[in-house]
Design a protein around this motif. Structure first.
Motif, PDB file in Angstrom:
ATOM      1  N   GLU A 129      14.707 -37.631   4.315  1.00  0.00           N
ATOM      2  CA  GLU A 129      15.024 -36.240   3.970  1.00  0.00           C
ATOM      3  C   GLU A 129      16.485 -36.137   3.574  1.00  0.00           C
ATOM      4  OE1 GLU A 129      13.618 -33.245   6.657  1.00  0.00           O
ATOM      5  OE2 GLU A 129      12.065 -34.565   7.465  1.00  0.00           O
ATOM      6  N   GLN A 130      16.824 -35.086   2.866  1.00  0.00           N
ATOM      7  CA  GLN A 130      18.178 -34.941   2.323  1.00  0.00           C
ATOM      8  C   GLN A 130      18.797 -33.588   2.658  1.00  0.00           C
ATOM      9  OE1 GLN A 130      19.873 -37.494   0.615  1.00  0.00           O
ATOM     10  NE2 GLN A 130      18.112 -38.633   1.407  1.00  0.00           N
ATOM     11  N   THR A 131      18.266 -32.896   3.653  1.00  0.00           N
ATOM     12  CA  THR A 131      18.825 -31.604   4.053  1.00  0.00           C
ATOM     13  C   THR A 131      19.053 -31.565   5.553  1.00  0.00           C
ATOM     14  OG1 THR A 131      16.634 -30.584   4.337  1.00  0.00           O
ATOM     15  CG2 THR A 131      17.658 -30.406   2.157  1.00  0.00           C
ATOM     16  N   LEU A 132      20.003 -30.748   5.958  1.00  0.00           N
ATOM     17  CA  LEU A 132      20.331 -30.561   7.373  1.00  0.00           C
ATOM     18  C   LEU A 132      20.414 -29.067   7.681  1.00  0.00           C
ATOM     19  CD1 LEU A 132      23.128 -33.261   7.783  1.00  0.00           C
ATOM     20  CD2 LEU A 132      20.912 -33.275   8.963  1.00  0.00           C
ATOM     21  N   THR A 133      20.134 -28.730   8.907  1.00  0.00           N
ATOM     22  CA  THR A 133      20.249 -27.344   9.358  1.00  0.00           C
ATOM     23  C   THR A 133      21.272 -27.266  10.479  1.00  0.00           C
ATOM     24  OG1 THR A 133      18.515 -27.545  11.047  1.00  0.00           O
ATOM     25  CG2 THR A 133      17.829 -26.918   8.802  1.00  0.00           C
ATOM     26  N   VAL A 134      21.694 -26.038  10.810  1.00  0.00           N
ATOM     27  CA  VAL A 134      22.652 -25.825  11.888  1.00  0.00           C
ATOM     28  C   VAL A 134      22.068 -26.298  13.214  1.00  0.00           C
ATOM     29  CG1 VAL A 134      23.820 -24.032  13.229  1.00  0.00           C
ATOM     30  CG2 VAL A 134      23.853 -23.949  10.736  1.00  0.00           C
ATOM     31  N   GLU A 135      20.783 -26.061  13.417  1.00  0.00           N
ATOM     32  CA  GLU A 135      20.152 -26.486  14.674  1.00  0.00           C
ATOM     33  C   GLU A 135      20.221 -27.996  14.840  1.00  0.00           C
ATOM     34  OE1 GLU A 135      19.210 -22.558  13.684  1.00  0.00           O
ATOM     35  OE2 GLU A 135      18.829 -24.368  12.490  1.00  0.00           O
ATOM     36  N   GLU A 136      20.123 -28.729  13.736  1.00  0.00           N
ATOM     37  CA  GLU A 136      20.156 -30.203  13.807  1.00  0.00           C
ATOM     38  C   GLU A 136      21.572 -30.725  13.988  1.00  0.00           C
ATOM     39  OE1 GLU A 136      16.253 -30.987  10.944  1.00  0.00           O
ATOM     40  OE2 GLU A 136      18.278 -30.924  10.092  1.00  0.00           O
ATOM     41  N   THR A 137      22.511 -30.231  13.210  1.00  0.00           N
ATOM     42  CA  THR A 137      23.883 -30.733  13.322  1.00  0.00           C
ATOM     43  C   THR A 137      24.570 -30.246  14.586  1.00  0.00           C
ATOM     44  OG1 THR A 137      24.721 -28.859  12.022  1.00  0.00           O
ATOM     45  CG2 THR A 137      24.128 -30.868  10.827  1.00  0.00           C
ATOM     46  N   GLY A 138      24.085 -29.120  15.157  1.00  0.00           N
ATOM     47  CA  GLY A 138      24.693 -28.600  16.381  1.00  0.00           C
ATOM     48  C   GLY A 138      24.170 -29.251  17.635  1.00  0.00           C
ATOM     49  N   ASP A 139      23.096 -30.045  17.536  1.00  0.00           N
ATOM     50  CA  ASP A 139      22.516 -30.709  18.708  1.00  0.00           C
ATOM     51  C   ASP A 139      23.215 -32.048  18.914  1.00  0.00           C
ATOM     52  OD1 ASP A 139      21.009 -31.543  20.792  1.00  0.00           O
ATOM     53  OD2 ASP A 139      19.074 -31.511  19.748  1.00  0.00           O
ATOM     54  N   THR A 140      24.454 -31.986  19.411  1.00  0.00           N
ATOM     55  CA  THR A 140      25.241 -33.218  19.583  1.00  0.00           C
ATOM     56  C   THR A 140      24.634 -34.144  20.631  1.00  0.00           C
ATOM     57  OG1 THR A 140      26.658 -32.036  21.155  1.00  0.00           O
ATOM     58  CG2 THR A 140      27.392 -32.127  18.868  1.00  0.00           C
ATOM     59  N   LYS A 141      23.943 -33.594  21.610  1.00  0.00           N
ATOM     60  CA  LYS A 141      23.317 -34.442  22.627  1.00  0.00           C
ATOM     61  C   LYS A 141      22.298 -35.374  21.988  1.00  0.00           C
ATOM     62  CE  LYS A 141      23.894 -31.271  26.529  1.00  0.00           C
ATOM     63  NZ  LYS A 141      23.216 -30.497  27.602  1.00  0.00           N
ATOM     64  N   LYS A 142      21.533 -34.819  21.065  1.00  0.00           N
ATOM     65  CA  LYS A 142      20.517 -35.629  20.406  1.00  0.00           C
ATOM     66  C   LYS A 142      21.145 -36.614  19.428  1.00  0.00           C
ATOM     67  CE  LYS A 142      16.028 -35.181  18.094  1.00  0.00           C
ATOM     68  NZ  LYS A 142      15.023 -34.218  17.557  1.00  0.00           N
ATOM     69  N   ILE A 143      22.209 -36.192  18.744  1.00  0.00           N
ATOM     70  CA  ILE A 143      22.853 -37.052  17.755  1.00  0.00           C
ATOM     71  C   ILE A 143      23.502 -38.252  18.429  1.00  0.00           C
ATOM     72  CG2 ILE A 143      24.736 -37.168  16.078  1.00  0.00           C
ATOM     73  CD1 ILE A 143      24.159 -34.240  15.414  1.00  0.00           C
ATOM     74  N   PHE A 144      24.167 -38.022  19.575  1.00  0.00           N
ATOM     75  CA  PHE A 144      24.895 -39.095  20.240  1.00  0.00           C
ATOM     76  C   PHE A 144      24.129 -39.721  21.406  1.00  0.00           C
ATOM     77  CE2 PHE A 144      28.382 -36.430  18.493  1.00  0.00           C
ATOM     78  CZ  PHE A 144      28.950 -37.372  17.666  1.00  0.00           C
ATOM     79  N   ALA A 145      22.862 -39.318  21.570  1.00  0.00           N
ATOM     80  CA  ALA A 145      22.100 -39.803  22.732  1.00  0.00           C
ATOM     81  C   ALA A 145      21.906 -41.318  22.696  1.00  0.00           C
ATOM     82  CB  ALA A 145      20.750 -39.106  22.798  1.00  0.00           C
ATOM     83  N   THR A 146      21.776 -41.911  21.515  1.00  0.00           N
ATOM     84  CA  THR A 146      21.485 -43.341  21.414  1.00  0.00           C
ATOM     85  C   THR A 146      22.724 -44.176  21.135  1.00  0.00           C
ATOM     86  OG1 THR A 146      20.987 -43.063  19.058  1.00  0.00           O
ATOM     87  CG2 THR A 146      19.158 -42.839  20.607  1.00  0.00           C
ATOM     88  N   THR A 147      23.902 -43.554  21.117  1.00  0.00           N
ATOM     89  CA  THR A 147      25.129 -44.300  20.823  1.00  0.00           C
ATOM     90  C   THR A 147      25.876 -44.626  22.108  1.00  0.00           C
ATOM     91  OG1 THR A 147      26.385 -42.254  20.547  1.00  0.00           O
ATOM     92  CG2 THR A 147      25.352 -43.182  18.592  1.00  0.00           C
ATOM     93  N   LEU A 148      26.403 -45.847  22.203  1.00  0.00           N
ATOM     94  CA  LEU A 148      27.182 -46.233  23.383  1.00  0.00           C
ATOM     95  C   LEU A 148      28.530 -45.535  23.383  1.00  0.00           C
ATOM     96  CD1 LEU A 148      26.423 -50.078  23.545  1.00  0.00           C
ATOM     97  CD2 LEU A 148      25.360 -48.229  24.835  1.00  0.00           C
ATOM     98  N   PHE A 149      29.126 -45.394  22.209  1.00  0.00           N
ATOM     99  CA  PHE A 149      30.445 -44.776  22.091  1.00  0.00           C
ATOM    100  C   PHE A 149      30.359 -43.629  21.086  1.00  0.00           C
ATOM    101  CE2 PHE A 149      31.180 -49.322  23.011  1.00  0.00           C
ATOM    102  CZ  PHE A 149      31.737 -49.191  24.275  1.00  0.00           C
TER     103      PHE A 149
END
Length: 720
Positions: A129-149
């Motif tokens: 997909e090539q679009t993002l929404t505020v709900e997706e970019t604002g969910d930092t827990k989900k974005i960084f959940a799989t990153t060590l740093f």
């Protein structure tokens, strides 16, 4: 429309609400917004809270974090969006979905944002997909959940697989606290790490003082702590005993008074003494005698026997071996024995590390755990720029959706004056008295509203609102711009719907009265006259009722006395003196005559008018009565201004926000039957009409008009 050119850009203006406001409707308008004179902006500042726009977006625009958005901050936000978008005109769309292809990859910042946006899509599993929404970019827990740093300077247990470091991190979080990282995980930061090891060092140093002077600080060895606590527990009671003994030595006769009184014992002997130990504990520790020592074995108050036994085992047996009692001097010497231990306790440090035990703390300090954890935190900080770029994508998507909406409500107030749209300060709709009020604003400071509301020139209803669903409360002010006000009083209930469709119970708590319409102003003098008559009639009726009740009560109370007086001959009533009332009757007659003459003159003059002048005379009379009120209402209605109400909420309004008569009608809707509705006019509860009387009245009017015309024709010698 008016146009004007400035710095090579042609601005277009429209007259909206009586003020020339700039049009922001092209990409070039956004690009040159920084060149627009602030004097032409409708608002110069607005709060970030209490508005119908995402407060998180407004918080990002509020770069100085003062809770207010000002002109420079709006310009900075627009300039940044202009620089990172290929086409600034995309902002006009206010689209919920942000296409990453809109990012201007011709600049370094744009390429960085594009790459970060792709990282977010991969993290969210949206690689196709090539679009993002505020709900997706604002969910930092989900974005960084799989990153060590994630660049926030916080590491969790997932940052390492070393069991030793994981155990140390758990101990640090348990005893020194933790913080939540961007991925929603609990971890430690540099401050927490340093604070924990500082606690460990303080605890070890404190214990070292005791180890270096064991005989002084812990004179009773391992039992010193228990012995000291026992000493503190009995100290006040033992001191009381020795004071009583000294008083007995001073005055032997006082010994009986200082000892336990027989009466106090007698009061509890009839009870279960095992349940009266609290009372017994207040008695002296031992029998009072002059010069007596402190007994250690026998003759001790039963409520204190256990504690005295502990004292004998831990302290007396070590410091006073073989003794069954100690003197006051020996007792006082214990303070010096325990003094070094008391000082050492007061200097205690490292409380948070103490639960780990001295051996574990020393093991932690001897290892390299601190350095290894610090290295992991440094590694996390090294990714801060990349993580911050991901956060900037959220800013980009929010501005893409919300920034133009703010501009329409900040620079021009376009949404407020557009039919079918609502401004960001309009909180919802109030339904009351068969009408709906769309101009409802949340009240953030009732004191400022009290000072400024009167300058708006509008009829305002302040309402306390409560949501039964969430138990939230708020205060709103609703502007009434159409209809009548006869049934609006403080205390009336209404229903308020917010912009999300949630319902709130509303109660009027204050009314600011001002004209609503010219029609209402026309009838206002008559309403006031009717209200005045009703008020005075009610007063007269109430007064007369009170007199009747008072006379009746007086007559009832005097009945026995009148029964006795009836046996006696009553004195004859004095004769009616006609002369005394001649003057009164004459005055009443003159007044009635004057009134009759005046009415006759008015009616006679009216009857002498030509028939076509009569309606004009009636209209003139109505204008004389209602005209002043209508003129005043018209002048006020033309000047109704929303600016004072918004200023009271923290706005800085730079131009009039006029609500004229026509516009006001669109803000308050009156109840109307739907088109095509059918109405049954046969109301079973309506009094049945007598058609003969209207017919008689109509016939009388017609006959009177015909008679008048005949008389006029005769006077003018017109013959049929």
């Amino acid at each position: 429309m008016i146009t004007g050119t400035h710095n090579g850009h042609t601005w277009h203006f429209s007259t909206i609400g009586g003020v020339k406001r700039v049009n922001i409707d092209t990409a070039n308008d956004l690009v040159h917004l920084k060149d627009l004179d602030p004097k032409l902006w409708t608002a110069l500042s607005c709060p970030i809270n209490g508005l119908e726009i995402d407060p998180k977006t407004l918080a990002l625009i509020d770069t100085d974090n003062d809770g207010q958005i000002k002109v420079p901050e709006v310009i900075d936000a627009v300039n940044w969006m202009v620089s990172v978008l290929k086409d600034p005109g995309d902002l006009l769309l206010q689209n919920e979905h942000f296409p990453i292809s809109a990012i201007n990859d011709a600049t370094e910042e744009g390429r960085t944002l594009l790459e970060s946006a792709k990282v977010i899509l991969r993290t969210l599993g949206k690689t196709h997909e090539q679009t993002l929404t505020v709900e997706e970019t604002g969910d930092t827990k989900k974005i960084f959940a799989t990153t060590l740093f994630n660049g926030d300077g916080i590491i969790s247990e997932d940052a390492t697989t070393d069991a030793t470091l994981v155990q140390l991190m758990k101990e640090i979080m348990q005893h020194a606290g933790s913080v939540t990282d961007r991925g929603g995980k609990e971890g430690i930061s540099t401050d927490i790490l340093n604070a924990f090891f500082e606690q460990c060092q303080q605890y070890v140093a404190w214990q070292a003082k005791r180890e270096n002077a064991p005989d002084t600080i812990t004179p009773l060895g391992a039992h010193t702590d228990a012995a000291y606590n026992n000493y503190l527990a009995i100290k006040a009671k033992v001191d009381d005993l020795f004071i009583r003994c000294r008083l007995a030595a001073f005055d032997p006769a006082s010994a009986a008074v200082l000892n336990l009184q027989t009466e106090r014992v007698a009061q509890i002997t009839t009870r279960d003494l095992s349940a009266a130990m609290d009372e017994i504990a207040t008695y002296p520790l031992a029998r009072i005698e002059a010069g007596r020592s402190l007994p250690l074995t026998t003759g001790i108050n039963p409520a204190w026997e256990a504690q005295m036994h502990t004292f004998r085992q831990l302290t007396a047996s070590k410091l006073f071996p073989g003794k069954d009692s100690i003197t006051e001097q020996e007792w006082n010497g214990l303070a010096a024995v325990f003094a070094p231990y008391a000082v050492w306790l007061a200097e205690k440090g490292g409380n948070k590390a103490e639960p780990l035990g001295l051996d574990r703390v020393r093991e932690i300090l001897a290892g390299d755990g601190k350095e290894r954890l610090a290295a992991l935190i440094a590694e996390d900080n090294a990714t801060a720029q990349e993580a911050n770029n991901i956060i900037m994508v959220n800013k980009l998507v929010r501005y893409y959706r919300d920034l133009y909406k703010l501009i329409r409500n900040f620079v021009t107030f376009f949404d407020f004056y557009t039919p079918g749209s609502k401004a960001i300060f309009q909180a919802g709709t109030l339904y009351i008295d068969q009408r709906s009020c769309d101009l409802c604003i949340k009240v953030s400071d009732i004191a400022r509203h009290n000072a400024l509301a009167a300058f708006s020139g509008m009829y305002l209803l302040y309402c306390d609102c409560t949501s039964k669903a969430t138990n939230e409360k708020m205060t709103i002010v609703a502007a009434l711009t159409n209809g009548d006000v006869d049934n609006l009083v403080v205390g009336r209930n209404a229903l308020f719907f917010d912009r999300q469709g949630n319902d709130w119970d509303a109660t009027i708590m204050k009314i600011v009265e001002n004209p609503i319409s010219i029609r209402q102003a026309f009838f206002s003098p008559y309403r006031k006259a009717v209200n005045f008559i009703e008020t005075n009639v009610n007063k007269m009726a109430a007064s007369q009722d009170e007199k009747v009740v008072a006379n009746m009560n007086t007559n009832i109370e005097s009945l026995p006395a009148k029964a006795e007086e009836s046996k006696e001959k009553k004195a004859p009533a004095p004769p009616f003196d006609v002369g005394k009332f001649v003057g009164i009757f004459a005055a009443i007659g003159l007044a009635l005559g004057a009134i009759g003459t005046a009415l006759a003159s008015v009616v006679g003059g009216f009857m002498k008018l030509t028939w076509w002048k009569m309606p004009l005379a009636i209209a003139g009379l109505l204008l004389v009565i209602s005209g002043p009120a209508m003129v005043i209402a018209y002048l006020k209605l033309r000047k109704r201004n929303l600016a004072p109400i918004l200023d009271a909420n923290g706005w800085a309004i730079n131009a009039n926000v006029v609500i004229n008569i026509y516009f006001g009608k669109t803000l308050t809707q009156l109840a109307e039957l739907p088109d095509g509705s059918r109405v049954n006019i046969n109301d079973p509860f309506t009094k049945k009409k007598q058609p003969i009387w209207p017919a008689v009245f109509l016939f009388s009017v017609m006959a009177g008009v015909a008679l008048y015309l005949l008389i006029k024709h005769k006077i003018l010698n017109i013959h049929f």
